[in-house]
Each structure stands twice: as C-alpha cells, then as structure tokens.
Design a protein around this motif. Sequence first.
Motif: not given
Length: 200
Positions: A47-52
């Motif tokens: 989740d965090l990674f794909h939110s940048g």
Amino acid sequence: MNNTVFHNYHITRKDREKQLKQPGMVLWFTGLSGSGKSTIANAVEQDLFHSGYKTYTLDGDNIRQGINRGLGFTAEDRAENLRRIAEVAKLFVDAGQICIAAFVSPTKADRKLVKDIIGEDDFIEIFVDTPLEICEKRDVKGLYAKARKGEIKNFTGISAPYENPEHPDLIIKTEHKNVGQSAKAVTECIKSHLKSKNYE
Ligand SMILES: Nc1ncnc2c1ncn2[C@@H]1O[C@H](COP(=O)(O)OS(=O)(=O)O)[C@@H](OP(=O)(O)O)[C@H]1O
Ligand SMILES: Nc1ncnc2c1ncn2[C@@H]1O[C@H](COP(=O)(O)OP(=O)(O)O)[C@@H](O)[C@H]1O
C-alpha cells in the motif's frame, strides 16, 4: 572506552526527510508466530510503496539467516537479536525511510529496549493479537506441531513466554478482520502519525 568518535555529516536526517517528503519512522509488528505479522506487514508495505512512500521491511526469518545468523531463541539471544535489529531500524529512520519490522519480540523488556534505541517519537507499535489456539491451528510452518512434540525448545507460546503489550499504538485482532481490513487499520494509523508530523 573503545576510542571511537561519532562523526556528524553535513547532510542530515532533516535534509533527507525534506527531499523524500516523508518522516523516517519504524512500524514495529509484534505477536506470536503465525499471528499474521509478515502477511500484514507485506500488505501495508505494498500500500505504502504504491502510494509513493519509501519503505523497507526487516523480517525475522531473513535477518536470522543473515546479520543475526548464529543467534538462537534463548531469552538472551532474542534480546541480542532485537537489539541489533533496532539499531539497524534506527539507521533506516536516519535515512528517512519507513522501516517495517516484523518480529515476535515477546517480552515487555525486549520491546522497551527496542523503543529506547529507536526513540519513542519514531516508533509505532502494532500488536497482532491472534490467540495461541488460532496460530497453532494455522501452523503455517509446522513449528507448533514440532514444539508440542518437544522437537523445538523455547517456542513462544508453548515453552517460552509471550507478554501482551500494554499500550501499543494499534491492536489488530486477525480473527475478526481479513488481511485487507488489517492492513487498512495500519495505514490509517500511519496517516494520523504523518499528520501529527505535518506530512500528509
Ligand atoms: N523457539 C522459537 N520461538 C519462536 N519462533 C521461532 C522459534 N524457532 C524458530 N522460530 C521461527 O523464528 C521466527 C521468530 O524470530 P524472531 O526473530 O521474530 O524472534 S524474536 O523476536 O527474537 O523472539 C518465527 O517466525 P514467525 O513465524 O514469522 O514469527 C519462527 O518461524
Ligand atoms: N487477518 C489476517 N491477517 C493476517 N494473516 C491472516 C489473517 N487471517 C488469516 N491469516 C493467515 O495467517 C497466516 C499468518 O502467517 P504469517 O503472516 O507468516 O504470521 P507471522 O509472520 O506472525 O508468523 C497466513 O497464512 C495468513 O494468510
């Protein structure tokens, strides 16, 4: 006295956080083997990674095959395992990363040591509160069966203690939530932490 001197570098943690647009922090998952720490940590990191966000996960089995190879599961070895991991996590915080750590970290003293090394401000404690009966029923790695037969000594929950955290930042009861709901609860907790540090 070991004759070493701490160096201060020109690029600071603040500089790195400003460039990365995020504060360094540690999300620390604690709970029994099979409680769901790695599964939830994985989902949260995605989740965090794909939110940048810039993230890195430290996971029990991986660390124990590398930097902490040679340490076992006596109370002393666990404390040393966790001390080294906390020091590594602290470096990630200094690098401005969101460091996700998933370790049994069974005793209050273990977790106090970790929190003291990392620093309260940068530390979010997440208790994956899954009852022993459920963890044992899941027996993801077949370790509970071996522990019951006496083939593994000092097994957390069976022949070694697990002390529930008293004041974690978040408690996840996985028998009442699926993985997605569990990860969402963590993401919301992180968002309020980011807000409190003036990052959105
Ligand atoms: N005796 C004993 N007790 C508990 N766990 C055991 C033991 N022996 C091996 N394993 C496996 O090692 C993983 C736990 O390592 P940790 O580094 O997280 O443990 S600790 O924090 O130092 O207590 C743990 O991983 P998880 O199942 O992901 O929690 C087990 O797979
Ligand atoms: N709500 C949930 N959250 C996390 N894991 C769950 C949940 N419900 C069921 N599980 C299952 O429980 C097991 C947890 O294993 P794992 O994540 O390896 O635990 P740990 O890292 O704590 O040892 C996985 O097989 C996972 O699919």
